[in-house]
Write a protein that holds these residues in place. Structure first.
Motif, PDB file in Angstrom:
ATOM      1  N   HIS A  45     -13.766  -5.215 -17.650  1.00  0.00           N
ATOM      2  CA  HIS A  45     -13.038  -3.966 -17.915  1.00  0.00           C
ATOM      3  C   HIS A  45     -11.586  -4.238 -18.310  1.00  0.00           C
ATOM      4  CE1 HIS A  45     -16.449  -2.429 -15.557  1.00  0.00           C
ATOM      5  NE2 HIS A  45     -16.218  -1.273 -16.181  1.00  0.00           N
ATOM      6  N   PRO A  46     -11.008  -3.380 -19.163  1.00  0.00           N
ATOM      7  CA  PRO A  46      -9.572  -3.486 -19.435  1.00  0.00           C
ATOM      8  C   PRO A  46      -8.794  -3.013 -18.213  1.00  0.00           C
ATOM      9  CG  PRO A  46     -10.425  -1.493 -20.443  1.00  0.00           C
ATOM     10  CD  PRO A  46     -11.616  -2.213 -19.858  1.00  0.00           C
ATOM     11  N   ALA A  47      -7.648  -3.619 -17.981  1.00  0.00           N
ATOM     12  CA  ALA A  47      -6.842  -3.259 -16.813  1.00  0.00           C
ATOM     13  C   ALA A  47      -5.382  -3.505 -17.138  1.00  0.00           C
ATOM     14  CB  ALA A  47      -7.265  -4.072 -15.592  1.00  0.00           C
ATOM     15  N   ALA A  48      -4.526  -2.658 -16.589  1.00  0.00           N
ATOM     16  CA  ALA A  48      -3.095  -2.752 -16.852  1.00  0.00           C
ATOM     17  C   ALA A  48      -2.320  -2.694 -15.551  1.00  0.00           C
ATOM     18  CB  ALA A  48      -2.641  -1.616 -17.776  1.00  0.00           C
ATOM     19  N   SER A  49      -1.124  -3.260 -15.577  1.00  0.00           N
ATOM     20  CA  SER A  49      -0.173  -3.143 -14.479  1.00  0.00           C
ATOM     21  C   SER A  49       1.024  -2.342 -14.960  1.00  0.00           C
ATOM     22  CB  SER A  49       0.288  -4.523 -14.011  1.00  0.00           C
ATOM     23  OG  SER A  49       1.323  -4.415 -13.041  1.00  0.00           O
ATOM     24  N   VAL A  50       1.353  -1.288 -14.212  1.00  0.00           N
ATOM     25  CA  VAL A  50       2.577  -0.532 -14.487  1.00  0.00           C
ATOM     26  C   VAL A  50       3.463  -0.613 -13.248  1.00  0.00           C
ATOM     27  CG1 VAL A  50       1.476   1.058 -16.115  1.00  0.00           C
ATOM     28  CG2 VAL A  50       1.578   1.652 -13.699  1.00  0.00           C
ATOM     29  N   PRO A  51       4.784  -0.669 -13.426  1.00  0.00           N
ATOM     30  CA  PRO A  51       5.674  -0.746 -12.268  1.00  0.00           C
ATOM     31  C   PRO A  51       5.532   0.491 -11.385  1.00  0.00           C
ATOM     32  CG  PRO A  51       6.825  -1.369 -14.271  1.00  0.00           C
ATOM     33  CD  PRO A  51       5.511  -0.778 -14.700  1.00  0.00           C
ATOM     34  N   ALA A  52       5.364   0.237 -10.079  1.00  0.00           N
ATOM     35  CA  ALA A  52       5.145   1.330  -9.127  1.00  0.00           C
ATOM     36  C   ALA A  52       6.358   1.613  -8.266  1.00  0.00           C
ATOM     37  CB  ALA A  52       3.954   0.997  -8.229  1.00  0.00           C
ATOM     38  N   GLY A  53       7.305   0.693  -8.214  1.00  0.00           N
ATOM     39  CA  GLY A  53       8.452   0.829  -7.328  1.00  0.00           C
ATOM     40  C   GLY A  53       8.761  -0.509  -6.686  1.00  0.00           C
ATOM     41  N   PHE A  54       9.572  -0.465  -5.627  1.00  0.00           N
ATOM     42  CA  PHE A  54      10.023  -1.688  -4.973  1.00  0.00           C
ATOM     43  C   PHE A  54       9.642  -1.675  -3.494  1.00  0.00           C
ATOM     44  CE2 PHE A  54      12.552  -1.536  -8.736  1.00  0.00           C
ATOM     45  CZ  PHE A  54      12.827  -2.858  -9.059  1.00  0.00           C
ATOM     46  N   THR A  55       9.276  -2.842  -2.996  1.00  0.00           N
ATOM     47  CA  THR A  55       9.053  -3.008  -1.562  1.00  0.00           C
ATOM     48  C   THR A  55      10.404  -3.256  -0.886  1.00  0.00           C
ATOM     49  OG1 THR A  55       8.507  -5.318  -2.068  1.00  0.00           O
ATOM     50  CG2 THR A  55       6.666  -3.798  -1.746  1.00  0.00           C
ATOM     51  N   PRO A  56      10.482  -3.143   0.446  1.00  0.00           N
ATOM     52  CA  PRO A  56      11.783  -3.274   1.114  1.00  0.00           C
ATOM     53  C   PRO A  56      12.490  -4.603   0.904  1.00  0.00           C
ATOM     54  CG  PRO A  56      10.204  -2.206   2.574  1.00  0.00           C
ATOM     55  CD  PRO A  56       9.425  -2.675   1.366  1.00  0.00           C
ATOM     56  N   ASP A  57      11.770  -5.647   0.459  1.00  0.00           N
ATOM     57  CA  ASP A  57      12.415  -6.932   0.210  1.00  0.00           C
ATOM     58  C   ASP A  57      13.083  -7.000  -1.164  1.00  0.00           C
ATOM     59  OD1 ASP A  57      10.180  -7.039  -1.407  1.00  0.00           O
ATOM     60  OD2 ASP A  57       9.359  -8.876  -0.553  1.00  0.00           O
ATOM     61  N   GLY A  58      13.077  -5.888  -1.891  1.00  0.00           N
ATOM     62  CA  GLY A  58      13.746  -5.840  -3.184  1.00  0.00           C
ATOM     63  C   GLY A  58      12.929  -6.334  -4.351  1.00  0.00           C
ATOM     64  N   CYS A  59      11.609  -6.500  -4.155  1.00  0.00           N
ATOM     65  CA  CYS A  59      10.735  -7.001  -5.213  1.00  0.00           C
ATOM     66  C   CYS A  59       9.870  -5.870  -5.777  1.00  0.00           C
ATOM     67  CB  CYS A  59       9.832  -8.105  -4.683  1.00  0.00           C
ATOM     68  SG  CYS A  59      10.711  -9.607  -4.229  1.00  0.00           S
ATOM     69  N   PRO A  60       9.582  -5.917  -7.076  1.00  0.00           N
ATOM     70  CA  PRO A  60       8.711  -4.892  -7.663  1.00  0.00           C
ATOM     71  C   PRO A  60       7.278  -5.013  -7.169  1.00  0.00           C
ATOM     72  CG  PRO A  60       9.994  -6.036  -9.362  1.00  0.00           C
ATOM     73  CD  PRO A  60      10.120  -6.830  -8.106  1.00  0.00           C
ATOM     74  N   ALA A  61       6.587  -3.885  -7.186  1.00  0.00           N
ATOM     75  CA  ALA A  61       5.142  -3.832  -6.943  1.00  0.00           C
ATOM     76  C   ALA A  61       4.504  -3.133  -8.138  1.00  0.00           C
ATOM     77  CB  ALA A  61       4.822  -3.077  -5.650  1.00  0.00           C
ATOM     78  N   GLY A  62       3.245  -3.449  -8.394  1.00  0.00           N
ATOM     79  CA  GLY A  62       2.566  -2.890  -9.554  1.00  0.00           C
ATOM     80  C   GLY A  62       1.398  -2.013  -9.173  1.00  0.00           C
TER      81      GLY A  62
ATOM     82  N   ALA B 233       0.825  -1.204   0.000  1.00  0.00           N
ATOM     83  CA  ALA B 233       0.000   0.000   0.000  1.00  0.00           C
ATOM     84  C   ALA B 233       0.861   1.257   0.000  1.00  0.00           C
ATOM     85  CB  ALA B 233      -0.923  -0.006   1.219  1.00  0.00           C
ATOM     86  N   GLU B 234       1.969   1.227   0.741  1.00  0.00           N
ATOM     87  CA  GLU B 234       2.848   2.401   0.810  1.00  0.00           C
ATOM     88  C   GLU B 234       3.497   2.686  -0.544  1.00  0.00           C
ATOM     89  OE1 GLU B 234       6.715   4.071   3.341  1.00  0.00           O
ATOM     90  OE2 GLU B 234       5.896   2.080   3.758  1.00  0.00           O
ATOM     91  N   VAL B 235       3.989   1.645  -1.214  1.00  0.00           N
ATOM     92  CA  VAL B 235       4.643   1.834  -2.513  1.00  0.00           C
ATOM     93  C   VAL B 235       3.646   2.357  -3.549  1.00  0.00           C
ATOM     94  CG1 VAL B 235       5.745   0.644  -4.448  1.00  0.00           C
ATOM     95  CG2 VAL B 235       6.476   0.162  -2.115  1.00  0.00           C
ATOM     96  N   THR B 236       2.464   1.755  -3.612  1.00  0.00           N
ATOM     97  CA  THR B 236       1.505   2.178  -4.635  1.00  0.00           C
ATOM     98  C   THR B 236       0.941   3.562  -4.331  1.00  0.00           C
ATOM     99  OG1 THR B 236      -0.204   0.878  -3.489  1.00  0.00           O
ATOM    100  CG2 THR B 236       0.893  -0.142  -5.368  1.00  0.00           C
ATOM    101  N   ARG B 237       0.707   3.853  -3.076  1.00  0.00           N
ATOM    102  CA  ARG B 237       0.236   5.192  -2.735  1.00  0.00           C
ATOM    103  C   ARG B 237       1.303   6.233  -3.088  1.00  0.00           C
ATOM    104  NH1 ARG B 237      -4.461   8.156  -1.736  1.00  0.00           N
ATOM    105  NH2 ARG B 237      -3.562  10.231  -1.733  1.00  0.00           N
ATOM    106  N   GLY B 238       2.561   5.907  -2.849  1.00  0.00           N
ATOM    107  CA  GLY B 238       3.632   6.824  -3.228  1.00  0.00           C
ATOM    108  C   GLY B 238       3.686   7.057  -4.731  1.00  0.00           C
ATOM    109  N   ALA B 239       3.450   6.004  -5.505  1.00  0.00           N
ATOM    110  CA  ALA B 239       3.433   6.150  -6.964  1.00  0.00           C
ATOM    111  C   ALA B 239       2.292   7.055  -7.402  1.00  0.00           C
ATOM    112  CB  ALA B 239       3.303   4.773  -7.615  1.00  0.00           C
ATOM    113  N   VAL B 240       1.125   6.890  -6.784  1.00  0.00           N
ATOM    114  CA  VAL B 240      -0.026   7.744  -7.111  1.00  0.00           C
ATOM    115  C   VAL B 240       0.284   9.198  -6.791  1.00  0.00           C
ATOM    116  CG1 VAL B 240      -2.413   8.252  -6.471  1.00  0.00           C
ATOM    117  CG2 VAL B 240      -1.716   5.884  -6.869  1.00  0.00           C
ATOM    118  N   GLU B 241       0.912   9.445  -5.673  1.00  0.00           N
ATOM    119  CA  GLU B 241       1.248  10.823  -5.293  1.00  0.00           C
ATOM    120  C   GLU B 241       2.244  11.435  -6.273  1.00  0.00           C
ATOM    121  OE1 GLU B 241       2.535  10.356  -1.283  1.00  0.00           O
ATOM    122  OE2 GLU B 241       0.487  10.276  -0.467  1.00  0.00           O
ATOM    123  N   ARG B 242       3.194  10.647  -6.752  1.00  0.00           N
ATOM    124  CA  ARG B 242       4.148  11.149  -7.744  1.00  0.00           C
ATOM    125  C   ARG B 242       3.437  11.516  -9.041  1.00  0.00           C
ATOM    126  NH1 ARG B 242       8.640   6.744  -8.387  1.00  0.00           N
ATOM    127  NH2 ARG B 242       9.380   8.214  -9.982  1.00  0.00           N
TER     128      ARG B 242
END
Length: 354
Positions: free
Chosen positions: A307-324, A210-219
Motif C-alpha cells: 500500500h502507498p503510505a505517507a508521513s505528515v508532521p503531527a507535532g512535537f513530543t516533550p523532548d522537542g522532537c517531531p512526530a509523524g 500516541a498523545e501527539v498523533t491522537r491530538g493531530a487526528v482530533e484536530r
C-alpha cells in the motif's frame, strides 16, 4: 538575482558541516545543468538524491529530464552501521536538525535532513521498511512511499518502493507529476472517512507519541478534514515475516501471516478509504541505536502489503522532537493519498527550523 541552485548550494555550504546530510555536492555540474534547464518544465528546481547511486535511479533521471537539477548525494548508513540508525555524511555522522544528539532516522537520513533544514525542497528516497517515512517523521517533513510496482525499483524482494521527501505534500506532487506517467491530481473530497489505529493491534507505542498523533487526528476531525469512523484495524505483527522476505526465504507460517494481513487490509479499504496511525512507536533515539525497539514497527506492514503510505508532521513530543502521522490508502491510490495529505497540511502545517 541569485538562482535557486546557487541559493541551495550556498545553504548546503553553510549548514552541512554541522548536519552532515550530504556525501557529495556537485557545484559546477549543478550550475551548468541549471543553465541548460531554463526552458524545461521544472526550470532548474534543485533536488537531492539518496546515496551515491541515487543519480542513476529512475526518479532522478525523470526529474532531471524535466529540468530539475540534482545538487548532491545524501547520506545513508555507513559500512557496518545497523540500518536502524544514522547516516554518514562527508563531514561526519548525520544528525537530527531539531536535536543534534538524536538520529534523523534511516535509511534516507540525509534526504530528510536536507529538506528539513531548507537546503533543498525535494529529495529522492526509497522505502523498504520505513526508510522514507521514519526520517520524514523524525525530521518534521513530508514523506511518501509509493504503491509497490507503481514505479521501477531494483529491489528483488518487492519490499522497497521509490519515494520522496519534501517540504510539503504539494511539493511532493511535483515529484509524482514528473516521475509517474499519466499522473492526474485527485483533490480530496472532505471530510474523508478515516479510522485511527494507535498500534495496528500489536505494537507497543510510547505514550507521548500516541498523545501527539491522537491530538493531530482530533484536530483534523474538528477542522472537517476527516470523519472518524469506528473501524478497528487489527494486524498480526509482521516483523518475522518481513525479516524472512528480506532474507529471501519464507516459511509457510510467514506466508500465512502475510496473507492474513493482506485480507484484513483489503477488507478495511473496501469500507474505509483512509487509515491513520503513528509513523513510529518511539521518539528519535540517540546515535547509539534504538536498542530492542523497532522504529519500523508501524511502517513495514505496508511494505509487505504494497500500500502507498505517507508521513505528515503531527507535532512535537516533550523532548522537542517531531512526530509523524502515517496516512495509508488503498493500492494504486497514490494521487488520492497526496490530495488528502495536502488537505491535512492545511491543518497540520510542516514546522520550520528557525
Amino acid at each position: 538575482m541569485t538562482s535557486e541552485v546557487a541559493a541551495a548550494l550556498a545553504r548546503i555550504g553553510e549548514l552541512d558541516p554541522a548536519l552532515c546530510a550530504f556525501t557529495e555536492v556537485w557545484h559546477e555540474n549543478a550550475l551548468a545543468r541549471e543553465r541548460a534547464a531554463r526552458d524545461l518544465p521544472l526550470a532548474g528546481l534543485p533536488f537531492a538524491v539518496k546515496g551515491r547511486t541515487g543519480l542513476r535511479s529512475y526518479a532522478a533521471r525523470r526529474l532531471s529530464d524535466a529540468g530539475a537539477v540534482p545538487v548532491g548525494a545524501t547520506s545513508v548508513p555507513g559500512p557496518g552501521t545497523p540500518w536502524q540508525t544514522w547516516g554518514q555524511g562527508a563531514h561526519g555522522r548525520t544528525v537530527n536538525p531539531w536535536r543534534h544528539d538524536r538520529t534523523p532516522g534511516g535509511s534516507s537520513a540525509g534526504s530528510a535532513v536536507a529538506v528539513a533544514a531548507g537546503m533543498v525542497e525535494l529529495a529522492t528516497g526509497n522505502d523498504g521498511a520505513g526508510s522514507v517515512r521514519v526520517p520524514a517523521a523524525w525530521c518534521g517533513v513530508f514523506g511518501l512511499k509509493t504503491t509497490t510496482g507503481l514505479l521501477p525499483s531494483p529491489d528483488r524482494t518487492g519490499l522497497a518502493s521509490p519515494g520522496v521527501l519534501a517540504s510539503s505534500a504539494a511539493r511532493a506532487e511535483t515529484y509524482l507529476r514528473h516521475v509517474l506517467d499519466g499522473y492526474a491530481p485527485r483533490p480530496a473530497t472532505l471530510p474523508v472517512p478515516a479510522a485511527y489505529s494507535p498500534d495496528l493491534g500489536f505494537a507497543s507505542v510510547d505514550p507521548v507519541v500516541a498523545e501527539v498523533t491522537r491530538g493531530a487526528v482530533e484536530r483534523l476531525a474538528d477542522a472537517g478534514v476527516i470523519r472518524l469512523v469506528r473501524d478497528p484495524v487489527t494486524l498480526l505483527d509482521p516483523a518475522d515475516t518481513w525479516m524472512a522476505v528480506r532474507g529471501g526465504s519464507t516459511s509457510p507460517a510467514a506466508r500465512a501471516l502475510r496473507a492474513a494481513n493482506d485480507r484484513a487490509l483489503d477488507a478495511f479499504f473496501a469500507r474505509t478509504p483512509l487509515l491513520l496511525t503513528p509513523v513510529t512507536p518511539n521518539t528519535p533515539h540517540g546515535h547509539e541505536g534504538p536498542g530492542d525497539v523497532y522504529s519500523t514497527a508501524l511502517t513495514w506492514a505496508f511494505n509487505l502489503s504494497g500500500h502507498p503510505a505517507a508521513s505528515v508532521p503531527a507535532g512535537f513530543t516533550p523532548d522537542g522532537c517531531p512526530a509523524g502521522l502515517q496516512l495509508v490508502t488503498d493500492r494504486g491510490t497514490d494521487a488520492e493519498l497526496l490530495g488528502t495529505a495536502m488537505a491535512v497540511e492545511r491543518v497540520l502545517p510542516p514546522p520550520r527550523l528557525s
